[in-house]
Design an enzyme around this catalytic site. Sequence first.
Site, mmCIF file in Angstrom:
data_model
loop_
_atom_site.group_PDB
_atom_site.id
_atom_site.type_symbol
_atom_site.label_atom_id
_atom_site.label_comp_id
_atom_site.label_asym_id
_atom_site.label_seq_id
_atom_site.Cartn_x
_atom_site.Cartn_y
_atom_site.Cartn_z
ATOM 1 N N CYS A 298 0.853 -1.205 0.000
ATOM 2 C CA CYS A 298 0.000 0.000 0.000
ATOM 3 C C CYS A 298 0.884 1.249 0.000
ATOM 4 O O CYS A 298 1.984 1.243 0.544
ATOM 5 C CB CYS A 298 -0.891 -0.018 1.242
ATOM 6 S SG CYS A 298 -1.994 1.408 1.386
ATOM 7 N N SER B 166 0.513 3.930 1.680
ATOM 8 C CA SER B 166 0.686 4.543 3.011
ATOM 9 C C SER B 166 2.053 4.204 3.610
ATOM 10 O O SER B 166 2.673 5.053 4.257
ATOM 11 C CB SER B 166 -0.399 4.070 3.964
ATOM 12 O OG SER B 166 -1.630 4.494 3.486
ATOM 13 N N HIS C 135 4.589 6.467 2.197
ATOM 14 C CA HIS C 135 4.615 7.806 2.801
ATOM 15 C C HIS C 135 5.602 7.846 3.978
ATOM 16 O O HIS C 135 6.314 8.824 4.165
ATOM 17 C CB HIS C 135 3.230 8.212 3.301
ATOM 18 C CG HIS C 135 2.221 8.484 2.216
ATOM 19 N ND1 HIS C 135 2.528 9.170 1.064
ATOM 20 C CD2 HIS C 135 0.907 8.176 2.113
ATOM 21 C CE1 HIS C 135 1.436 9.256 0.302
ATOM 22 N NE2 HIS C 135 0.441 8.657 0.911
ATOM 23 N N HIS D 90 0.628 -2.827 6.899
ATOM 24 C CA HIS D 90 -0.612 -2.661 7.686
ATOM 25 C C HIS D 90 -1.787 -3.333 6.986
ATOM 26 O O HIS D 90 -2.916 -3.163 7.409
ATOM 27 C CB HIS D 90 -0.898 -1.167 7.869
ATOM 28 C CG HIS D 90 -1.128 -0.481 6.565
ATOM 29 N ND1 HIS D 90 -0.097 -0.130 5.725
ATOM 30 C CD2 HIS D 90 -2.260 -0.139 5.927
ATOM 31 C CE1 HIS D 90 -0.596 0.397 4.637
ATOM 32 N NE2 HIS D 90 -1.908 0.400 4.718
ATOM 33 N N CYS E 277 -6.911 -3.401 4.245
ATOM 34 C CA CYS E 277 -6.769 -1.959 3.995
ATOM 35 C C CYS E 277 -7.529 -1.511 2.768
ATOM 36 O O CYS E 277 -8.569 -0.884 2.881
ATOM 37 C CB CYS E 277 -5.323 -1.481 3.914
ATOM 38 S SG CYS E 277 -5.268 0.286 3.514
HETATM 39 N N1 COD Z 1 -3.643 12.899 -10.163
HETATM 40 C C1 COD Z 1 -4.327 11.737 -10.259
HETATM 41 N N2 COD Z 1 -3.797 10.536 -9.910
HETATM 42 C C2 COD Z 1 -2.551 10.517 -9.473
HETATM 43 C C3 COD Z 1 -1.764 11.690 -9.346
HETATM 44 C C4 COD Z 1 -2.361 12.924 -9.724
HETATM 45 N N3 COD Z 1 -1.703 14.070 -9.628
HETATM 46 N N4 COD Z 1 -0.538 11.336 -8.890
HETATM 47 C C5 COD Z 1 -0.549 10.000 -8.750
HETATM 48 N N5 COD Z 1 -1.761 9.491 -9.092
HETATM 49 C C6 COD Z 1 -2.208 8.101 -9.116
HETATM 50 C C7 COD Z 1 -1.126 7.071 -9.383
HETATM 51 O O1 COD Z 1 -0.821 6.972 -10.745
HETATM 52 C C8 COD Z 1 -1.768 5.798 -8.828
HETATM 53 O O2 COD Z 1 -2.510 5.116 -9.810
HETATM 54 C C9 COD Z 1 -2.693 6.315 -7.739
HETATM 55 O O3 COD Z 1 -2.722 7.746 -7.836
HETATM 56 C C10 COD Z 1 -2.221 5.941 -6.330
HETATM 57 O O4 COD Z 1 -2.319 4.563 -6.218
HETATM 58 P P1 COD Z 1 -1.374 3.656 -5.289
HETATM 59 O O5 COD Z 1 -1.751 2.219 -5.551
HETATM 60 O O6 COD Z 1 0.029 4.059 -5.456
HETATM 61 O O7 COD Z 1 -1.819 4.091 -3.819
HETATM 62 P P2 COD Z 1 -2.841 3.403 -2.810
HETATM 63 O O8 COD Z 1 -4.146 3.255 -3.506
HETATM 64 O O9 COD Z 1 -2.187 2.221 -2.212
HETATM 65 O O10 COD Z 1 -2.935 4.484 -1.613
HETATM 66 C C11 COD Z 1 -3.593 5.655 -1.759
HETATM 67 C C12 COD Z 1 -3.824 6.339 -0.373
HETATM 68 C C13 COD Z 1 -4.559 7.600 -0.667
HETATM 69 C C14 COD Z 1 -4.653 5.454 0.538
HETATM 70 C C15 COD Z 1 -2.471 6.598 0.340
HETATM 71 O O11 COD Z 1 -1.604 7.259 -0.483
HETATM 72 C C16 COD Z 1 -2.671 7.455 1.603
HETATM 73 O O12 COD Z 1 -2.627 8.670 1.584
HETATM 74 N N6 COD Z 1 -2.862 6.814 2.744
HETATM 75 C C17 COD Z 1 -3.025 7.479 3.986
HETATM 76 C C18 COD Z 1 -4.432 7.545 4.373
HETATM 77 C C19 COD Z 1 -4.933 6.368 5.099
HETATM 78 O O13 COD Z 1 -6.101 6.197 5.320
HETATM 79 N N7 COD Z 1 -4.065 5.496 5.512
HETATM 80 C C20 COD Z 1 -4.471 4.331 6.184
HETATM 81 C C21 COD Z 1 -3.978 3.106 5.497
HETATM 82 S S1 COD Z 1 -4.105 3.171 3.759
HETATM 83 ZN ZN ZN Z 2 -3.174 1.019 3.303
#
Ligand code: COD
Ligand code: ZN
Length: 364
Positions: free
Chosen positions: A38, A40, A43, A59, A164
């Site tokens: 994930c 997160s 980050h 997680h 998650c």
């Molecule tokens: N505009 C649109 N899409 C974008 C941009 C942009 N400027 N930049 C990147 N992206 C796209 C990427 O190409 C990708 O497809 C997607 O955004 C992100 O996907 P992943 O697979 O890398 O990320 P996820 O889905 O695993 O995680 C996203 C979260 C928002 C959950 C994560 O980044 C986060 O902020 N987590 C903290 C919040 C939370 O609740 N955490 C608890 C556990 S997740």
């Molecule tokens: Zn997560």
Amino acid sequence: MKAAVLYEPGKALRLEEVELDPPKEHEVRVRIAAAGICRSDLHFMKGEAKITLPAVLGHEGAAVVEQVGAGVTTVKAGDHVILSFVPNCGRCYFCTMGRTNLCDTHAATGANLFDGTTRLHKNSQRIYHMGKVACFAQEAVVPESGCIPIPKDFPMAQAALIGCCVTTGVGAAMFSAQVQPGSAVAVVGCGGVGLNVIQGARLLSASKIIAVDINDASLEFAMRFGATHMVNSKAQDPVAKIRELTGGLGADYTFEVFGSAETVEVAFNSCRKGGTVVVVGLAPLSQRAAIDPVALVRFEKTLKGSYYGSSRPSLDMLRMVDLYKGGKLNLDDLVTRHYKLDDINKAYDDLERGAPGRGVITSF
Ligand code: COD
Ligand code: ZN
């Protein structure tokens, strides 16, 4: 046992032998069967979010119970469980009001277990447990309330995702926004979590689901989960395009699922008057989104945060289990890559390169 430890932001995870003490009262020792990759965790690796270090990350996990501590009554050795990264105390203000995803005792104890200590250490150095889960390891000690028992025939990689991305994403649509049938939805960021917002919106009978991403492969992939339109926000102005696709109005619900000020602004500005903006991603700590307070008032937008999909994890994860079993949630196609724990740094490189779907560690 072997674990992937983060010692310093900006450095690779170090795979090494660490010690794991036996479970104390109301704790459970588990053998990890699957752990999802994930964003997160990334980050923390990049220093965009803070965790006490050194820490074992991970997680999003599913595991088999090995040993239970004193007083444990809800699981026994051999049970299969999904791990919750917000185990809850059951007694604080938020647990009492049923908002267990906001448990204060969990927040106050952070990456320690509930008694304020860790079971993980290397010689005399304490090692912290991300989300009280720390599943980028062969084994973990977790709170009893963080173990959600599931049937033994449920596939473990899919179970981990319920820990998650499924609950966070489907929950954002189902519980945070409460998407109404026939509505128009836009999802900004279509990774592991965003894909589940999309399939949650499809499940709730949204009529238009606009996927927004910067990566064409992720957009194509989103169409398989229920997206009806794709917008590449590198090639087109996403706000203008979402308006065009919704007859000039903007979407009824917009979701930010990446974690940046810029994407929060896209979600806010592409939502219609009286609509709901749901922010799922955590932007880097230094960023501030520019929200026009006049637009908030005059256009009566609702701006809300969503943590763990506003779910009650131990209850709602079982709904996700049943929705999968009933063929209503597609978790099989979400799993696009399998890794060994030893290859975890490669798994995060693949995430950063924008590989669609979810990677899962299934070999420890
Ligand atoms: N505009 C649109 N899409 C974008 C941009 C942009 N400027 N930049 C990147 N992206 C796209 C990427 O190409 C990708 O497809 C997607 O955004 C992100 O996907 P992943 O697979 O890398 O990320 P996820 O889905 O695993 O995680 C996203 C979260 C928002 C959950 C994560 O980044 C986060 O902020 N987590 C903290 C919040 C939370 O609740 N955490 C608890 C556990 S997740
Ligand atoms: Zn997560």
